[in-house]
Write a protein that holds these residues in place. Structure first.
Motif, PDB file in Angstrom:
ATOM      1  N   ILE A  14      11.906  52.202 -26.030  1.00  0.00           N
ATOM      2  CA  ILE A  14      12.570  52.707 -24.829  1.00  0.00           C
ATOM      3  C   ILE A  14      13.051  51.564 -23.940  1.00  0.00           C
ATOM      4  CG2 ILE A  14      11.415  54.940 -24.773  1.00  0.00           C
ATOM      5  CD1 ILE A  14       9.562  53.699 -22.633  1.00  0.00           C
ATOM      6  N   TYR A  15      12.522  50.397 -24.154  1.00  0.00           N
ATOM      7  CA  TYR A  15      13.036  49.255 -23.389  1.00  0.00           C
ATOM      8  C   TYR A  15      12.696  47.975 -24.132  1.00  0.00           C
ATOM      9  CZ  TYR A  15      14.018  45.734 -20.006  1.00  0.00           C
ATOM     10  OH  TYR A  15      14.531  44.635 -19.417  1.00  0.00           O
ATOM     11  N   GLN A  16      13.627  47.052 -24.155  1.00  0.00           N
ATOM     12  CA  GLN A  16      13.314  45.726 -24.690  1.00  0.00           C
ATOM     13  C   GLN A  16      14.257  44.717 -24.066  1.00  0.00           C
ATOM     14  OE1 GLN A  16      14.015  45.534 -28.910  1.00  0.00           O
ATOM     15  NE2 GLN A  16      16.072  46.393 -28.749  1.00  0.00           N
ATOM     16  N   ARG A  17      13.860  43.475 -24.225  1.00  0.00           N
ATOM     17  CA  ARG A  17      14.685  42.387 -23.698  1.00  0.00           C
ATOM     18  C   ARG A  17      16.023  42.385 -24.438  1.00  0.00           C
ATOM     19  NH1 ARG A  17      13.887  37.294 -21.530  1.00  0.00           N
ATOM     20  NH2 ARG A  17      11.650  37.605 -21.435  1.00  0.00           N
ATOM     21  N   PRO A  18      17.139  42.367 -23.709  1.00  0.00           N
ATOM     22  CA  PRO A  18      18.433  42.272 -24.407  1.00  0.00           C
ATOM     23  C   PRO A  18      18.477  40.993 -25.237  1.00  0.00           C
ATOM     24  CG  PRO A  18      18.739  42.706 -22.056  1.00  0.00           C
ATOM     25  CD  PRO A  18      17.294  42.388 -22.257  1.00  0.00           C
ATOM     26  N   ALA A  19      19.140  41.089 -26.403  1.00  0.00           N
ATOM     27  CA  ALA A  19      19.109  39.971 -27.348  1.00  0.00           C
ATOM     28  C   ALA A  19      19.613  38.671 -26.725  1.00  0.00           C
ATOM     29  CB  ALA A  19      19.948  40.324 -28.575  1.00  0.00           C
ATOM     30  N   ARG A  20      20.572  38.771 -25.830  1.00  0.00           N
ATOM     31  CA  ARG A  20      21.173  37.540 -25.296  1.00  0.00           C
ATOM     32  C   ARG A  20      20.481  37.033 -24.028  1.00  0.00           C
ATOM     33  NH1 ARG A  20      25.870  35.341 -28.327  1.00  0.00           N
ATOM     34  NH2 ARG A  20      26.176  36.951 -29.895  1.00  0.00           N
ATOM     35  N   LEU A  21      19.475  37.745 -23.569  1.00  0.00           N
ATOM     36  CA  LEU A  21      18.704  37.248 -22.422  1.00  0.00           C
ATOM     37  C   LEU A  21      17.601  36.357 -22.983  1.00  0.00           C
ATOM     38  CD1 LEU A  21      18.475  37.553 -19.289  1.00  0.00           C
ATOM     39  CD2 LEU A  21      16.816  39.361 -19.712  1.00  0.00           C
ATOM     40  N   THR A  22      17.702  35.065 -22.755  1.00  0.00           N
ATOM     41  CA  THR A  22      16.795  34.142 -23.441  1.00  0.00           C
ATOM     42  C   THR A  22      15.373  34.269 -22.918  1.00  0.00           C
ATOM     43  OG1 THR A  22      17.327  32.380 -21.882  1.00  0.00           O
ATOM     44  CG2 THR A  22      18.651  32.479 -23.882  1.00  0.00           C
ATOM     45  N   ASP A  23      14.429  33.967 -23.788  1.00  0.00           N
ATOM     46  CA  ASP A  23      13.011  34.145 -23.472  1.00  0.00           C
ATOM     47  C   ASP A  23      12.457  32.845 -22.885  1.00  0.00           C
ATOM     48  OD1 ASP A  23      10.500  35.086 -23.262  1.00  0.00           O
ATOM     49  OD2 ASP A  23      10.083  35.154 -25.411  1.00  0.00           O
ATOM     50  N   VAL A  24      12.911  32.519 -21.698  1.00  0.00           N
ATOM     51  CA  VAL A  24      12.433  31.306 -21.023  1.00  0.00           C
ATOM     52  C   VAL A  24      12.110  31.659 -19.573  1.00  0.00           C
ATOM     53  CG1 VAL A  24      13.848  29.753 -22.436  1.00  0.00           C
ATOM     54  CG2 VAL A  24      14.764  30.624 -20.277  1.00  0.00           C
ATOM     55  N   SER A  25      11.288  30.811 -18.930  1.00  0.00           N
ATOM     56  CA  SER A  25      11.073  31.018 -17.495  1.00  0.00           C
ATOM     57  C   SER A  25      12.267  30.447 -16.763  1.00  0.00           C
ATOM     58  CB  SER A  25       9.854  30.287 -16.957  1.00  0.00           C
ATOM     59  OG  SER A  25       8.918  30.133 -17.891  1.00  0.00           O
ATOM     60  N   THR A  26      12.713  31.172 -15.774  1.00  0.00           N
ATOM     61  CA  THR A  26      13.880  30.693 -15.038  1.00  0.00           C
ATOM     62  C   THR A  26      13.439  29.720 -13.947  1.00  0.00           C
ATOM     63  OG1 THR A  26      13.838  32.332 -13.281  1.00  0.00           O
ATOM     64  CG2 THR A  26      14.883  32.974 -15.360  1.00  0.00           C
ATOM     65  N   HIS A  72      20.988  39.157 -14.122  1.00  0.00           N
ATOM     66  CA  HIS A  72      21.210  38.604 -15.467  1.00  0.00           C
ATOM     67  C   HIS A  72      20.924  39.677 -16.518  1.00  0.00           C
ATOM     68  CE1 HIS A  72      21.803  34.806 -13.692  1.00  0.00           C
ATOM     69  NE2 HIS A  72      20.847  34.073 -14.250  1.00  0.00           N
ATOM     70  N   ARG A  73      19.809  40.395 -16.308  1.00  0.00           N
ATOM     71  CA  ARG A  73      19.432  41.403 -17.307  1.00  0.00           C
ATOM     72  C   ARG A  73      20.483  42.510 -17.375  1.00  0.00           C
ATOM     73  NH1 ARG A  73      16.894  46.115 -16.584  1.00  0.00           N
ATOM     74  NH2 ARG A  73      15.932  45.560 -14.592  1.00  0.00           N
ATOM     75  N   LEU A  74      20.980  42.939 -16.227  1.00  0.00           N
ATOM     76  CA  LEU A  74      22.006  44.000 -16.232  1.00  0.00           C
ATOM     77  C   LEU A  74      23.237  43.548 -17.009  1.00  0.00           C
ATOM     78  CD1 LEU A  74      21.880  45.338 -12.550  1.00  0.00           C
ATOM     79  CD2 LEU A  74      20.725  46.239 -14.584  1.00  0.00           C
ATOM     80  N   VAL A  75      23.641  42.305 -16.766  1.00  0.00           N
ATOM     81  CA  VAL A  75      24.822  41.784 -17.470  1.00  0.00           C
ATOM     82  C   VAL A  75      24.558  41.781 -18.973  1.00  0.00           C
ATOM     83  CG1 VAL A  75      26.197  39.703 -17.864  1.00  0.00           C
ATOM     84  CG2 VAL A  75      25.673  40.421 -15.526  1.00  0.00           C
ATOM     85  N   ALA A  76      23.394  41.262 -19.361  1.00  0.00           N
ATOM     86  CA  ALA A  76      23.089  41.171 -20.791  1.00  0.00           C
ATOM     87  C   ALA A  76      23.048  42.552 -21.432  1.00  0.00           C
ATOM     88  CB  ALA A  76      21.758  40.448 -20.993  1.00  0.00           C
ATOM     89  N   GLU A  77      22.479  43.529 -20.711  1.00  0.00           N
ATOM     90  CA  GLU A  77      22.403  44.889 -21.261  1.00  0.00           C
ATOM     91  C   GLU A  77      23.793  45.494 -21.445  1.00  0.00           C
ATOM     92  OE1 GLU A  77      18.041  46.216 -19.392  1.00  0.00           O
ATOM     93  OE2 GLU A  77      19.888  47.048 -18.539  1.00  0.00           O
ATOM     94  N   VAL A  78      24.639  45.324 -20.433  1.00  0.00           N
ATOM     95  CA  VAL A  78      25.968  45.949 -20.499  1.00  0.00           C
ATOM     96  C   VAL A  78      26.805  45.311 -21.602  1.00  0.00           C
ATOM     97  CG1 VAL A  78      28.146  46.240 -19.265  1.00  0.00           C
ATOM     98  CG2 VAL A  78      25.986  46.724 -18.103  1.00  0.00           C
ATOM     99  N   LEU A  79      26.790  43.982 -21.669  1.00  0.00           N
ATOM    100  CA  LEU A  79      27.624  43.328 -22.688  1.00  0.00           C
ATOM    101  C   LEU A  79      27.136  43.689 -24.084  1.00  0.00           C
ATOM    102  CD1 LEU A  79      28.531  39.799 -21.284  1.00  0.00           C
ATOM    103  CD2 LEU A  79      29.432  42.055 -20.726  1.00  0.00           C
ATOM    104  N   GLU A  80      25.807  43.835 -24.218  1.00  0.00           N
ATOM    105  CA  GLU A  80      25.273  44.238 -25.515  1.00  0.00           C
ATOM    106  C   GLU A  80      25.711  45.666 -25.837  1.00  0.00           C
ATOM    107  OE1 GLU A  80      21.249  42.858 -26.550  1.00  0.00           O
ATOM    108  OE2 GLU A  80      20.747  44.977 -26.842  1.00  0.00           O
ATOM    109  N   ASP A  81      25.585  46.558 -24.842  1.00  0.00           N
ATOM    110  CA  ASP A  81      25.998  47.950 -25.054  1.00  0.00           C
ATOM    111  C   ASP A  81      27.465  48.038 -25.473  1.00  0.00           C
ATOM    112  OD1 ASP A  81      23.532  48.725 -24.316  1.00  0.00           O
ATOM    113  OD2 ASP A  81      24.085  49.513 -22.328  1.00  0.00           O
ATOM    114  N   LEU A  82      28.298  47.218 -24.837  1.00  0.00           N
ATOM    115  CA  LEU A  82      29.736  47.294 -25.104  1.00  0.00           C
ATOM    116  C   LEU A  82      30.127  46.533 -26.367  1.00  0.00           C
ATOM    117  CD1 LEU A  82      31.082  46.854 -21.462  1.00  0.00           C
ATOM    118  CD2 LEU A  82      30.982  48.956 -22.795  1.00  0.00           C
ATOM    119  N   GLY A  83      29.185  45.789 -26.926  1.00  0.00           N
ATOM    120  CA  GLY A  83      29.459  45.081 -28.181  1.00  0.00           C
ATOM    121  C   GLY A  83      30.377  43.891 -28.031  1.00  0.00           C
TER     122      GLY A  83
END
Lengths: 455, 289
Positions: free
Chosen positions: B12-24, B36-47
């Protein structure tokens, strides 16, 4: 990109040369613009400013015709940053402006040097400082060679002295920009931009260099970042060391200059661009009056042909720097020759151009005050410094000086014209007994702008 | 006898693939991470992940390229829309995103953003407005609220000396080149959801070739505002939105319905035929990739 797939081998050839060239009368700004299009320029960004506006206008008409990108930006800031983006995306990009606009571009020049984005910027110089005038000038030498943006960086600066040479140097500038991943400046002036000259419509399309760093979208590969930010001091120092290494390579391999009538010269004029054209006429008049004068014409202002000028100065009594400025190049000339020879200056500012007679007068003064003829102390001429001068590319080997060439010029006497240019004319003996202007292919040639003062 | 089949595990939820797994490098409580997460989710959704070229600003989000795994180009302060224009014009197949803060977009970069919008560049701009210059230590921005204290307005923003907050997105919304402009917030989950839908619409406007699109996201700066994270969120909810009302400011996308949040939905574009939209014209210079 429009062109075939990027080549793996970054060697260059004249394969893109289009034949046959047609000789037409062209305005400098327009000829430069068309040369850029023919050199494969993908995108042009500009903002109107005199005296380069025709360049923008030519691009506005021609780039869409070719299906390429043209944007008239909201400012020079906009234009140069569009160039940054397009260059980062791997396009071959041209921007043009004049001094006040180039001042605004200084910021992005620094970013592009730091993030290693190729781009060619043409500065059609006008009188300064400030809004100055719209007349021709060479007062942006410091800006181009020493200045623009912040930080430890240099960019190659090429200075054509004819429209034909400017066209060739546009292609050369794209080559340098892509080979070294750097902005390159072409320093022209209001006369070069506004004057019309007969030019051969001979264009060169440099091969594309592999852009393994260009931004295309990270699809199936690691993301790429084009940036100049390196916040950790150790990282930035390392990046700067890399840049310095590149600048040293450019300084070693990309020195360009031309010499004329240096064989027997007691006095040598050092001048580039339009000032070299004035100097050429002055030299012809001075020689007719019995002064033995030659011309040393830097084509690359950075890297400055210091060693080459020093070797010429070793055999002369005095140097006269001629510029359309208050003498900005004099510092580099003095650094090159190290104080061992008088260095005089003749120049006008504000849009004024020194007349040949003013230059001849300055030559007379130098002749009267110049030092002893140092050349007499040299029993034999030192060898021509071949390494470290001339070409990036091996397509034109630096041959041994041929009879009839000025022995010190690595380009031959008519270096300001592309090497392919030959117009057969009867060879006439000159004062020093040389057939003047012997072409590389053995046929005699003459310049279309020849003043003919010595004949 | 019936056996109960356990439901298959469902993500039901996971880190978007393009959101890197680092501490900011962002301060605790900062809103950039959410955006950042919203952007990554939307761009992933839109392909469009694989053809995205993003432009990084100067400011706190200067390191965005470390957190979002796209191709990035760094821009000088304020120049992101011009840099994006250059990319756009030579790579017509790319999805071009700019990510700018309010000092970057609303002060030093006003010329670039206005004219990119006026040209109707096919660019999606994410404009993070936290009303302050965070990275340099919390100075007054053009977006700082009247009376708000910062290190360069120590007694509060005085309109006699420093003028009024600049409503950039409202200003841009009047330009016919703008296909979509909206203002969201990260103050609470429902606002975050709406902001995500705005970002999605702004991205779709680009994909469909409809024009420039911008989403202003009201964010917080607990450190710069001198507040705890919770206080900063309450300030955002109660005070900031008084100056910067949320909602869609203009929606000129084809098929947009009128009446949402008082926006100029389907608004006419002076000088353009009614309902006309820009088509992304393929540019030969950008076809190799």
């Amino acid at each position: 990109m429009t062109t075939p797939a990027p080549v793996e081998d970054p060697s260059f050839s004249l394969a893109g040369t289009r034949e046959p060239p047609r000789r037409v009368l062209m305005k400098g700004n327009e000829a430069i613009a068309e040369a850029a299009i023919q050199a494969g320029c993908d995108a042009y960004f500009g903002y109107p400013i005199t005296p380069q506006a025709e360049l923008l206008e030519w691009m506005a008409r021609r780039m869409p015709e070719e299906g390429r990108a043209f944007v008239q930006a909201e400012s020079e800031l906009g234009a140069i940053n569009m160039a940054l983006g397009a260059g980062a995306a791997g396009a071959r990009v041209l921007v043009s402006s004049s001094g006040p606009g180039v001042s605004l571009m200084a910021e992005a020049m620094s970013y592009m040097a730091g993030s290693e984005v190729p781009m060619v910027l043409i500065n059609v110089m006008r009188g300064g400082p400030g809004l100055g005038s719209i007349g021709p000038s060479q007062s942006d030498y410091f800006q181009a060679v020493k200045g623009h943006g912040h930080g430890d960086y240099r960019v190659p600066v090429l200075a054509p002295s004819s429209i034909g040479e400017a066209m060739e140097l546009v292609a050369t500038a794209f080559e340098l920009a892509e080979h070294y991943r750097t902005p390159v400046i072409i320093l022209a002036d209001g006369i070069m931009g506004q004057a019309m000259e007969p030019v051969e419509q001979h264009y060169r399309t440099p091969a594309r260099q592999t852009a393994a760093w260009a931004l295309t979208g990270a699809d199936g590969r690691e993301p790429r970042v084009v940036r100049s930010l390196h916040l950790a001091p150790e990282e930035l120092e390392e990046h700067n060391a890399h840049l310095q290494e590149k600048f040293h390579a450019i300084a070693e391999h990309e020195v360009r200059w031309a010499g004329e009538r240096l064989d027997d010269a007691d006095l040598v004029i050092v001048a580039y661009g339009t000032a070299a054209r004035v100097a050429r006429t002055a030299i012809a008049r001075a020689r007719a009056a019995g002064l033995r004068v030659g011309l040393f014409r830097p084509i690359s202002l950075w890297p400055f042909p210091s060693a080459e000028l020093a070797s010429v100065a070793d055999r002369a009594r005095g140097l006269l720097v001629v510029e359309l400025s208050a003498g900005q190049m004099v510092e580099d000339v003095r650094l090159a020759v190290g104080g061992g020879i008088p260095v005089a200056f003749e120049g006008r500012t504000g849009g004024m151009v020194p007349s040949p007679d003013e230059v001849v007068e300055a030559l007379r003064e130098l002749d009267a005050t110049g030092g002893p003829l140092r050349r007499r102390r040299v029993r034999r001429r030192p060898p021509i410094p071949v390494s470290g001068t001339g070409h990036l590319h091996p397509h034109e080997p630096m041959a041994e000086p041929e009879t009839g060439h000025d022995a010190l010029s690595i380009f031959g006497d008519d270096a300001w014209m592309p090497h392919w240019y030959t117009v057969p004319v009867p060879t006439r003996p000159t004062r020093n007994g040389h057939g003047r202007g012997q072409g590389r292919n053995g046929s005699a040639e003459r310049r279309p702008d020849d003043e003919g003062g010595s004949r | 006898m019936t056996a109960t089949v356990p439901a298959a595990p469902r993500v039901i939820y996971q880190r978007p693939a393009r959101l890197t797994d680092v501490s900011t490098r962002y301060c605790p409580g900062c809103g950039h991470g959410i955006i950042h997460r919203l952007v990554a989710e939307v761009l992933e959704d839109l392909g469009v992940d694989g053809r995205t070229i993003a432009v990084a600003p100067v400011g706190c989000s200067v390191f965005a390229y470390e957190y979002l795994a796209y191709d990035w180009c760094e821009a000088p302060h304020g120049r992101a829309p011009a840099v994006a224009t250059g990319i756009r014009r030579v790579r017509p197949d790319a999805f071009v995103l700019t990510y700018q803060g309010d000092g970057d977009l609303a002060a030093i970069g006003t010329g670039e953003i206005v004219h990119a919008a006026a040209r109707g560049e096919l660019i999606t701009a994410i404009f993070v407005n936290n009303g302050i210059y965070g990275m340099t230590g919390g100075q007054m921005a053009p977006t700082t609220l009247v009376g708000q204290r910062t290190t360069s307005s120590p007694t509060g923003r005085d309109v006699r000396a420093a003028g009024y907050p600049v409503p950039m997105t409202e200003m841009l919304a009047v330009l016919p080149g703008v296909a979509f402009a909206a203002r969201g917030s990260i103050a609470d989950p429902s606002a975050i959801g709406r902001t995500k839908s705005y970002i999605r619409k702004a991205c779709e406007a680009q994909i469909r070739g409809e024009g420039f699109a911008i989403v202003e996201v009201l964010s917080n700066c607990p450190v710069g505002w001198g507040m705890t994270a919770q206080e900063s969120i309450r300030y955002l909810q109660d005070v900031v939105v008084q100056t910067y009302p949320l909602g869609v400011l203009v929606d000129r996308r084809s098929g947009a319905q009128a009446g949402s949040s008082g926006a100029q939905a389907g608004a006419a574009r002076p000088g353009t035929p009614s309902g006309a939209t820009r088509q992304a014209e393929p540019h030969p210079a950008g076809q190799e990739a």
